[in-house]
Scaffold this active site. Structure first.
Site, mmCIF file in Angstrom:
data_model
loop_
_atom_site.group_PDB
_atom_site.id
_atom_site.type_symbol
_atom_site.label_atom_id
_atom_site.label_comp_id
_atom_site.label_asym_id
_atom_site.label_seq_id
_atom_site.Cartn_x
_atom_site.Cartn_y
_atom_site.Cartn_z
ATOM 1 N N HIS A 76 -3.136 -7.512 10.188
ATOM 2 C CA HIS A 76 -3.357 -8.563 11.144
ATOM 3 C C HIS A 76 -4.045 -8.390 12.247
ATOM 4 C CE1 HIS A 76 1.006 -10.387 9.789
ATOM 5 N NE2 HIS A 76 -0.031 -10.477 8.986
ATOM 6 N N HIS B 170 -2.241 -8.587 -1.634
ATOM 7 C CA HIS B 170 -1.161 -9.264 -2.377
ATOM 8 C C HIS B 170 -1.257 -8.629 -3.778
ATOM 9 C CE1 HIS B 170 -0.121 -12.972 0.385
ATOM 10 N NE2 HIS B 170 -0.648 -11.793 0.989
#
Length: 719
Positions: free
Chosen positions: A262, A94
């Site tokens: 993920h 992020h």
């Protein structure tokens, strides 16, 4: 009377109750972005050199400490399954994933995630905990490691700790010390507002407002629950494709990053999100900069609430493996709700052994989950084919992901020459904009003499050098004169570079470079320097513009045409040019360009005044050329602009005439960009300095210094 005493201080513009100048005059030109990172804000002092300090870092010890941190679970914020890898990867991701190609802003290169607004974005919920977990390591190594480097490195070490063979790592990111004011994150007034306002047509993601890349305010990429929170994997796929494209990723890199991100870690939504406290920037002073604290329930471990989505994507979330595609392709998936009420997908009739265990009790197993973005990987036809390939060949996925992760975490660090440390890969990657080292053993004065005898005009020499150098962006360290890419596609055909004139000038300079053994990049800059010297001499000042040889000439094979397209200028206030009229004023566009080039307000003022009197306007227009001595580096632009014998009158949307108050005679014409230096109080203060009778020489020296700064902006080898 009350027990509360009257406030004993006068409230200023930066207090909660204060009113800023922009509140009073919202249409005024705000110059703050040009001075946002004044050296006075840096507690390490003006003489601190991070790159030199970094060379003393014990890299091996730092990485060893980071590996140990991954499994050193703390009771105040326990690690899922005893491993902080997922959290650290999300923090790094992020931090770097806010980068966008349109203006090169965002990314992890400055450590800006420590400050608002990013530290309090909904998508960054609980990443403040990751940074606090890193604090003991930052404290130990001190100035030898920046927060920016440490936060990005933590994610790479996390992947290594989980079994991925990473591609490498480059240090060299320097910290900022206050929030960045120059990044436009969107016009919304609330986080996670519907994304409709960002698109001219929500059904067509390519219509998203530039330079934005994320689909909603406060998100890094796309909404994991679907477009505006409504599940539709095919529509989500369209948004993913556009968003990742705007962050410099192709389809294969996009699928690899989604799958690789993920493969490890989990999302957190096992609780009531409404019970969370304010974000770090709005939290009570007693929270000491931590946000999203729930004081009513446990809210850690299995009860953590972050995104609202709950669960792991894979069976073994602390290991790098092929579990992501194994689950995605092995089961049918149905849309469900998390305990926090978020939409997510869960498998039907999954085998018990394929379920991930509870983060605290390995005897408990739960369903894995997928987001709308994950389902897009098998619903979109293009993504599906790529996913099948990765599923069939996990080793290929690991390789593509490692490279894509390296690109994600280094895209805004700039050319490879800026990378430091023992783990910098040897391979030159095209997205690093490689430029070969240029020659330095030629005779500079002889080259200048040949240029002077070539018949090129002062304007041709100066504008070609300027157009070559003005592409530099300090946001991601791309562009600039080094490489002479102005002679290659796509730059040679950009309207702002006046292709016909450019081709004519290059046809003169290229033989000179070849004969002398100099690079064309150096010759272009030398020609510009010569033009400035001639202009200074015409104004009565003999001055030599400093020059450092060594620029190289990049090849077409070293140039990613697509990635250079966002660098195309659509305006240039310094050459008084607009490609077309925009909703943003011409002076605001100039301010944005000046900030990207790393200029101060005073340097911007000096450059505009000098470029005007040298006659360097695009298309040779006369607007703003406030002098009768075109080609001389005089202060005439400023003296005429501040002369009260004249009045300015509008004659079009962006054109004004300078009329003598007494005779009515029109003397000069100008644009908004010119007039702002007389109308804006700050810029007028600078203009008046150079309009003074005693500052003619100062102006020439200041112009030369600023010119050299622009020409050398991408010379990282000189730092």
């Amino acid at each position: 009377m009350t027990d509360t005493a009257k406030c004993p201080v006068v409230h200023g513009a930066m207090t909660v109750t204060g009113t800023t100048n922009m509140d009073w005059w919202p249409n005024a030109l705000n110059l703050d972005i040009l001075h946002q990172h004044d050296k006075k804000t840096n507690p390490l002092g003006e003489n601190f050199n991070y790159r030199e300090e970094l060379k003393t870092l014990d890299f091996a010890a730092l990485k060893k400490d980071l590996h140990a941190l991954m499994t050193d679970s703390q009771s105040w914020w326990p690690a899922d399954w005893g491993h902080y890898g997922g959290l650290m990867i999300r923090m790094s991701w992020h931090a770097t994933g806010s980068y966008r190609t349109a203006d090169g802003r965002g990314g992890g290169g400055t450590g800006n995630q420590r400050f608002a607004p990013l530290n309090s974005w909904p998508d960054n919920v609980n990443l403040d905990k990751a940074r606090r977990l890193l604090w003991p390591i930052k404290k130990k190594y001190g100035n030898k490691i920046s927060w920016a480097d440490l936060m990005v490195l933590a994610g790479t070490i996390a992947y290594e700790s989980m079994g991925l063979k990473t591609f490498g790592f480059g240090f060299g990111r320097e910290d900022i010390w206050q929030p960045e004011k120059d990044i436009y994150w969107g016009a919304e007034k609330e986080f996670l507002a519907p994304s409709d306002s960002r698109y001219a047509n929500l059904e067509d993601p390519s219509t998203m407002e530039n330079p934005l890349a994320a689909v909603q305010m406060g998100l890094i990429y796309v909404n994991p629950e679907g477009v505006n929170g409504k599940s539709d994997p095919l529509k989500t796929a369209l948004q993913i494709r556009e968003t990742f494209l705007r962050m410099a990723m192709d389809d294969e890199e996009t699928v690899a990053l989604t799958a690789g991100g993920h493969t490890v870690g989990k999302s957190h939504g096992n609780g009531d999100a409404s019970l969370l406290g304010d974000s770090p920037e709005g939290a009570d002073i007693s929270e000491q900069g931590l946000g999203w604290i729930n004081h009513t329930k446990r809210s850690i471990g299995r009860d953590t609430v972050s995104s609202g989505i709950e669960g792991a994507w894979t069976t073994h979330p602390t290991k790098w493996d092929d579990g992501y595609f194994h689950l995605l392709f092995s089961y049918e998936w149905q849309l469900t709700k998390s305990p926090a009420g978020a939409s997510q997908w869960e498998p039907i009739n999954i085998k018990e052994e394929d379920k991930p265990v509870d983060v605290e009790d390995p005897s408990i197993r739960y369903n894995p989950m997928m987001t709308d973005a994950d389902m897009a990987m098998i619903k979109d036809p293009i993504y599906l084919e790529i996913s099948k390939r990765f599923h069939k060949d996990p080793a290929y996925l690991a390789e593509v992901f490692a490279r894509a992760w390296f690109k994600l975490t280094h895209r805004d660090l700039g050319p490879k020459v800026r990378y430091l440390g023992p783990d910098v890969p040897d391979e030159d990657l095209i997205w690093q904009d490689p430029v070969p080292v240029g020659p330095t053993n030629y005779k500079v004065d002889e080259v200048k003499a040949k240029i002077a005898a070539s018949g090129l005009s002062l304007s041709e020499m100066v504008t070609t050098a300027w157009d070559s150098a003005r592409t530099f962006r300090g946001s991601d360290m791309r562009g600039g004169a080094n490489g002479a890419r102005i002679r290659l596609a796509p730059q040679k055909d950009w309207l702002g570079n006046e292709p016909e004139k450019l081709a004519r000038v290059l046809s003169v300079l290229e033989p000179i470079a070849k004969e002398s053994g100099a690079s064309l990049a150096d010759v272009i800059v030398l020609a510009g320097n010569l033009g400035v010297e001639q202009a200074a001499k015409a104004a009565g000042f003999d001055i030599k513009v400093p020059f450092a040889p060594g620029r190289g000439d990049a090849s077409a094979e070293q140039t990613d045409v697509v990635s250079f397209e966002p660098l195309e200028p659509i305006h240039d206030g310094f050459r008084n040019w607009l490609k077309k009229n925009y909703s943003v004023s011409a002076e605001e566009l100039m301010l944005d360009r000046a900030q990207l080039m790393g200029l101060t307000a005073n340097e911007m003022t000096v450059l505009v005044g000098g470029m005007r009197v040298m006659g360097t306007n695009h298309g040779a227009t006369k607007h703003g050329v406030l002098t009768d001595r075109v080609g001389a580096l005089t202060t005439d632009f400023f003296t005429n602009l501040t002369d009260m014998s004249y009045v300015w009158e509008p004659v079009g949307d962006n054109e004004y005439n300078m009329r003598n108050r007494t005779t009515g005679e029109v003397k000069f014409s100008a644009t908004r960009i010119d007039l702002v230096f007389g109308s804006n109080s700050i810029l007028r203060a600078y203009a008046e300095v150079y309009a003074q009778d005693d500052n003619k020489e100062k102006f020439v020296k200041d112009f030369v210094n600023t010119w050299v700064k622009v020409m050398n902006a991408d010379r990282f080898d000189l730092a």
